[in-house]
Scaffold this motif. Sequence first.
Motif, PDB file in Angstrom:
ATOM      1  N   GLU A  33      36.662 -12.327 -39.675  1.00 33.96           N
ATOM      2  CA  GLU A  33      36.324 -12.563 -38.124  1.00 33.96           C
ATOM      3  C   GLU A  33      36.641 -10.825 -38.756  1.00 33.96           C
ATOM      4  O   GLU A  33      36.748  -9.723 -38.945  1.00 33.96           O
ATOM      5  CB  GLU A  33      38.181 -12.576 -37.291  1.00 33.96           C
ATOM      6  N   THR A  34      35.303 -10.235 -37.377  1.00 34.86           N
ATOM      7  CA  THR A  34      35.273  -8.530 -37.198  1.00 34.86           C
ATOM      8  C   THR A  34      34.937  -8.367 -35.990  1.00 34.86           C
ATOM      9  O   THR A  34      34.481  -9.156 -34.806  1.00 34.86           O
ATOM     10  CB  THR A  34      33.889  -8.772 -37.680  1.00 34.86           C
ATOM     11  N   ALA A  35      35.025  -7.268 -35.600  1.00 35.41           N
ATOM     12  CA  ALA A  35      34.928  -6.858 -33.886  1.00 35.41           C
ATOM     13  C   ALA A  35      33.249  -5.941 -34.329  1.00 35.41           C
ATOM     14  O   ALA A  35      32.645  -5.081 -35.070  1.00 35.41           O
ATOM     15  CB  ALA A  35      35.764  -6.148 -33.509  1.00 35.41           C
ATOM     16  N   ILE A  36      32.332  -6.121 -32.971  1.00 40.09           N
ATOM     17  CA  ILE A  36      30.694  -5.682 -33.023  1.00 40.09           C
ATOM     18  C   ILE A  36      31.046  -4.705 -31.568  1.00 40.09           C
ATOM     19  O   ILE A  36      31.675  -5.682 -30.272  1.00 40.09           O
ATOM     20  CB  ILE A  36      29.766  -6.713 -32.474  1.00 40.09           C
ATOM     21  N   ARG A  37      31.026  -3.772 -31.219  1.00 40.33           N
ATOM     22  CA  ARG A  37      30.748  -2.496 -30.259  1.00 40.33           C
ATOM     23  C   ARG A  37      29.976  -3.035 -29.542  1.00 40.33           C
ATOM     24  O   ARG A  37      28.573  -2.830 -30.096  1.00 40.33           O
ATOM     25  CB  ARG A  37      30.691  -1.449 -30.839  1.00 40.33           C
ATOM     26  N   LEU A  38      29.628  -3.064 -28.007  1.00 40.79           N
ATOM     27  CA  LEU A  38      28.543  -2.677 -27.276  1.00 40.79           C
ATOM     28  C   LEU A  38      28.926  -1.844 -26.689  1.00 40.79           C
ATOM     29  O   LEU A  38      29.977  -1.125 -25.913  1.00 40.79           O
ATOM     30  CB  LEU A  38      29.070  -3.977 -26.436  1.00 40.79           C
ATOM     31  N   ARG A  62      34.928  -9.903 -30.365  1.00 43.95           N
ATOM     32  CA  ARG A  62      35.619 -10.279 -31.493  1.00 43.95           C
ATOM     33  C   ARG A  62      34.480 -10.652 -31.954  1.00 43.95           C
ATOM     34  O   ARG A  62      34.524 -12.051 -30.869  1.00 43.95           O
ATOM     35  CB  ARG A  62      37.042  -9.984 -31.567  1.00 43.95           C
ATOM     36  N   VAL A  63      34.204 -11.746 -32.989  1.00 50.46           N
ATOM     37  CA  VAL A  63      33.354 -12.366 -33.222  1.00 50.46           C
ATOM     38  C   VAL A  63      34.537 -12.701 -34.872  1.00 50.46           C
ATOM     39  O   VAL A  63      34.262 -12.599 -35.523  1.00 50.46           O
ATOM     40  CB  VAL A  63      32.213 -12.356 -33.316  1.00 50.46           C
ATOM     41  N   GLY A  65      33.122 -15.714 -37.853  1.00 49.00           N
ATOM     42  CA  GLY A  65      31.811 -16.578 -38.076  1.00 49.00           C
ATOM     43  C   GLY A  65      31.782 -16.652 -39.673  1.00 49.00           C
ATOM     44  O   GLY A  65      32.672 -16.183 -40.363  1.00 49.00           O
ATOM     45  N   THR A  66      31.387 -17.214 -40.719  1.00 50.85           N
ATOM     46  CA  THR A  66      31.356 -17.202 -41.871  1.00 50.85           C
ATOM     47  C   THR A  66      30.240 -15.407 -42.335  1.00 50.85           C
ATOM     48  O   THR A  66      30.272 -14.986 -41.729  1.00 50.85           O
ATOM     49  CB  THR A  66      30.032 -18.101 -42.381  1.00 50.85           C
ATOM     50  N   GLY A  67      31.099 -15.555 -43.558  1.00 42.98           N
ATOM     51  CA  GLY A  67      30.619 -14.167 -43.728  1.00 42.98           C
ATOM     52  C   GLY A  67      29.203 -13.896 -44.081  1.00 42.98           C
ATOM     53  O   GLY A  67      28.522 -12.172 -43.936  1.00 42.98           O
ATOM     54  N   LYS A  68      28.137 -14.828 -44.834  1.00 42.23           N
ATOM     55  CA  LYS A  68      26.956 -14.823 -44.561  1.00 42.23           C
ATOM     56  C   LYS A  68      27.218 -14.774 -43.323  1.00 42.23           C
ATOM     57  O   LYS A  68      25.631 -13.668 -42.770  1.00 42.23           O
ATOM     58  CB  LYS A  68      26.499 -16.235 -45.414  1.00 42.23           C
ATOM     59  N   SER A  69      26.941 -14.878 -42.147  1.00 44.46           N
ATOM     60  CA  SER A  69      26.424 -15.300 -40.830  1.00 44.46           C
ATOM     61  C   SER A  69      27.115 -13.666 -40.039  1.00 44.46           C
ATOM     62  O   SER A  69      26.270 -13.353 -39.318  1.00 44.46           O
ATOM     63  CB  SER A  69      26.670 -16.497 -39.652  1.00 44.46           C
ATOM     64  N   LEU A  70      27.841 -13.262 -40.205  1.00 42.71           N
ATOM     65  CA  LEU A  70      28.442 -12.130 -39.840  1.00 42.71           C
ATOM     66  C   LEU A  70      27.686 -10.656 -40.685  1.00 42.71           C
ATOM     67  O   LEU A  70      27.205  -9.679 -39.717  1.00 42.71           O
ATOM     68  CB  LEU A  70      30.126 -11.456 -39.950  1.00 42.71           C
ATOM     69  N   LEU A  71      27.170 -11.105 -41.442  1.00 45.55           N
ATOM     70  CA  LEU A  71      26.473  -9.723 -42.850  1.00 45.55           C
ATOM     71  C   LEU A  71      25.408  -9.881 -41.982  1.00 45.55           C
ATOM     72  O   LEU A  71      24.148  -8.285 -41.555  1.00 45.55           O
ATOM     73  CB  LEU A  71      26.803 -10.604 -43.832  1.00 45.55           C
ATOM     74  N   HIS A  73      24.449 -10.505 -39.184  1.00 45.21           N
ATOM     75  CA  HIS A  73      23.761 -10.108 -37.513  1.00 45.21           C
ATOM     76  C   HIS A  73      25.026  -8.573 -37.452  1.00 45.21           C
ATOM     77  O   HIS A  73      24.735  -8.811 -36.221  1.00 45.21           O
ATOM     78  CB  HIS A  73      24.862 -11.146 -36.242  1.00 45.21           C
ATOM     79  N   SER A  74      25.392  -8.204 -38.200  1.00 44.93           N
ATOM     80  CA  SER A  74      26.129  -7.230 -38.696  1.00 44.93           C
ATOM     81  C   SER A  74      25.256  -6.212 -37.548  1.00 44.93           C
ATOM     82  O   SER A  74      24.058  -5.716 -38.493  1.00 44.93           O
ATOM     83  CB  SER A  74      26.683  -6.701 -39.410  1.00 44.93           C
ATOM     84  N   THR A  75      26.210  -4.996 -37.192  1.00 45.54           N
ATOM     85  CA  THR A  75      24.507  -4.236 -36.526  1.00 45.54           C
ATOM     86  C   THR A  75      25.489  -2.411 -36.244  1.00 45.54           C
ATOM     87  O   THR A  75      27.086  -3.035 -35.560  1.00 45.54           O
ATOM     88  CB  THR A  75      23.993  -4.132 -35.358  1.00 45.54           C
ATOM     89  N   ASP A  76      25.955  -1.777 -35.165  1.00 46.24           N
ATOM     90  CA  ASP A  76      26.953  -1.169 -35.643  1.00 46.24           C
ATOM     91  C   ASP A  76      26.962  -1.478 -34.378  1.00 46.24           C
ATOM     92  O   ASP A  76      28.521  -0.759 -33.419  1.00 46.24           O
ATOM     93  CB  ASP A  76      26.343   1.327 -35.856  1.00 46.24           C
ATOM     94  N   GLU A  77      25.526  -0.895 -33.030  1.00 45.66           N
ATOM     95  CA  GLU A  77      26.609  -1.269 -31.589  1.00 45.66           C
ATOM     96  C   GLU A  77      25.287  -1.647 -31.398  1.00 45.66           C
ATOM     97  O   GLU A  77      24.180  -1.518 -31.206  1.00 45.66           O
ATOM     98  CB  GLU A  77      26.162   0.792 -30.901  1.00 45.66           C
ATOM     99  N   LEU A  78      25.804  -2.806 -30.667  1.00 40.97           N
ATOM    100  CA  LEU A  78      24.528  -3.782 -29.903  1.00 40.97           C
ATOM    101  C   LEU A  78      24.860  -3.319 -28.320  1.00 40.97           C
ATOM    102  O   LEU A  78      25.495  -2.645 -27.399  1.00 40.97           O
ATOM    103  CB  LEU A  78      25.178  -5.192 -29.961  1.00 40.97           C
TER     104      LEU A  78
END
Length: 102
Positions: A33-38, A62-63, A65-71, A73-78
Amino acid sequence: MRALQPGNKGILIASIFIAVVLWLHIATERIAETAIRLQPRIIGLTDEQIVTVSPPAKWKLRVEGTGKSLLRHSTDELPLIIDVSALGAGMHRFSPVSTHLV
């Protein structure tokens, strides 16, 4: 120690490399689980429409998913795009819920 003999060093290095690659593959398959800033951005305002209360400058989503999918789609800010072009006259309130996400 036969493993450290000169003839076996290539096999030892290849074995360690394969072990690390397999470990990374299995470690990134677990659910995380991770948090993405919007950053919200309002589009589609006409000249007759105004925003009386601006949305917060940054939201956290808060999203999970598997570690691969989070990596992947990871970005600093969407950008979080709020399209108000279909709204008519009057007061409207936007309360984000999961059905708004695409």
